[in-house]
Scaffold this motif. Structure first.
Motif, short mmCIF file in Angstrom:
data_model
loop_
_atom_site.label_atom_id
_atom_site.label_comp_id
_atom_site.label_asym_id
_atom_site.label_seq_id
_atom_site.Cartn_x
_atom_site.Cartn_y
_atom_site.Cartn_z
N TYR A 136 0.83 -1.20 0.00
CA TYR A 136 0.00 0.00 0.00
C TYR A 136 0.87 1.25 0.00
CZ TYR A 136 1.04 0.06 5.01
OH TYR A 136 1.68 0.08 6.23
N ASP A 137 0.33 2.31 -0.55
CA ASP A 137 0.94 3.63 -0.53
C ASP A 137 -0.22 4.61 -0.71
OD1 ASP A 137 2.41 5.94 -0.70
OD2 ASP A 137 3.73 5.25 -2.31
N CYS A 138 -0.83 4.99 0.41
CA CYS A 138 -2.03 5.82 0.32
C CYS A 138 -2.16 6.71 1.56
CB CYS A 138 -3.27 4.97 0.10
SG CYS A 138 -3.69 3.84 1.42
N PRO A 139 -3.02 7.72 1.46
CA PRO A 139 -3.15 8.66 2.56
C PRO A 139 -4.07 8.16 3.67
CG PRO A 139 -4.57 9.33 0.75
CD PRO A 139 -3.80 8.12 0.28
N ASP A 140 -3.75 8.63 4.89
CA ASP A 140 -4.66 8.38 6.01
C ASP A 140 -5.65 9.54 6.09
OD1 ASP A 140 -3.26 10.52 7.21
OD2 ASP A 140 -2.05 9.20 8.48
N ALA A 141 -6.42 9.60 7.14
CA ALA A 141 -7.45 10.64 7.27
C ALA A 141 -6.85 12.04 7.35
CB ALA A 141 -8.31 10.36 8.51
N ASP A 142 -5.58 12.15 7.72
CA ASP A 142 -4.91 13.45 7.78
C ASP A 142 -4.17 13.79 6.49
OD1 ASP A 142 -5.72 13.93 10.45
OD2 ASP A 142 -4.06 12.69 11.20
N GLU A 143 -4.41 12.97 5.43
CA GLU A 143 -3.77 13.16 4.12
C GLU A 143 -2.25 12.95 4.16
OE1 GLU A 143 -5.36 13.50 1.13
OE2 GLU A 143 -7.17 13.18 2.31
N VAL A 144 -1.77 12.19 5.15
CA VAL A 144 -0.36 11.82 5.23
C VAL A 144 -0.23 10.45 4.58
CG1 VAL A 144 1.57 11.26 6.76
CG2 VAL A 144 -0.01 13.13 7.34
#
Length: 175
Positions: A63-71
């Motif tokens: 995976y390489d995706c953002p969390d809820a904080d867009e990090v």
């Protein structure tokens, strides 16, 4: 970047509906598979990829995706198990979901907005990662893949048929 992009397995291939085998050898071959998975995911412009999406029936996803904080968070999980909040504590995100194995269409699918995945890294060391937002959705989506489940399997019959019709139209347009 290392790794070789492989073709993404498309809906209709039985490997996508077959539960994957646990990884038992943490070796250079597994590391090469992970490199190929990242290369394949990036080439297809995805944020997560399970091994069976490139035709390998092993329990590993990247995976390489953002969390809820867009990090953005990046990693590999081998032999994952998923932990979701207790039903009384779950908050559902009904965001649009798509899949590299069903290229094109997206559909609203409610999933808990927090998910923890437990498993191992490429050396065999135990890991646990908690994801929020898109990352939580990704953990659930990719773990489903390894269990032989596509996101469209969670949709109502009507919504699933709409996704598949759009998919078939897009496939015709590309031919």
């Amino acid at each position: 970047m290392t790794g070789t992009a492989r073709l993404i397995t498309i809906v209709g291939n039985p490997v996508l509906h077959t539960p994957c085998r646990p990884v038992v050898k943490f070796d250079d071959e597994l590391a090469l598979l992970a490199d190929d998975m990242f290369a394949s995911m990036y080439a297809a412009e995805g944020v997560g990829l399970a091994a069976n999406q490139i035709g390998v029936a092993l329990r590993i996803f990247v995976y390489d995706c953002p969390d809820a904080d867009e990090v953005y968070q990046k990693g590999v999980v081998v032999n994952p198990t998923l932990e979701l909040p207790d039903p009384d504590d779950q908050v559902f995100d009904v965001g649009g979901e798509g899949c590299l194995s069903v290229p094109g269409p997206r559909a609203g699918l409610g999933r808990p907005d927090v998910a923890t995945v437990h498993g191992f890294d490429l050396t065999g060391a135990a890991i646990s990662v908690t994801g929020t937002g898109v990352l939580a959705r990704c953990f659930q989506h990719e773990t489903d893949h390894l269990n032989g489940i596509l996101y469209i399997d969670h949709l109502s019959e009507e919504a699933r048929e709409a996704v598949m019709e759009e998919f078939r139209e897009l496939q015709k347009d590309e031919s």
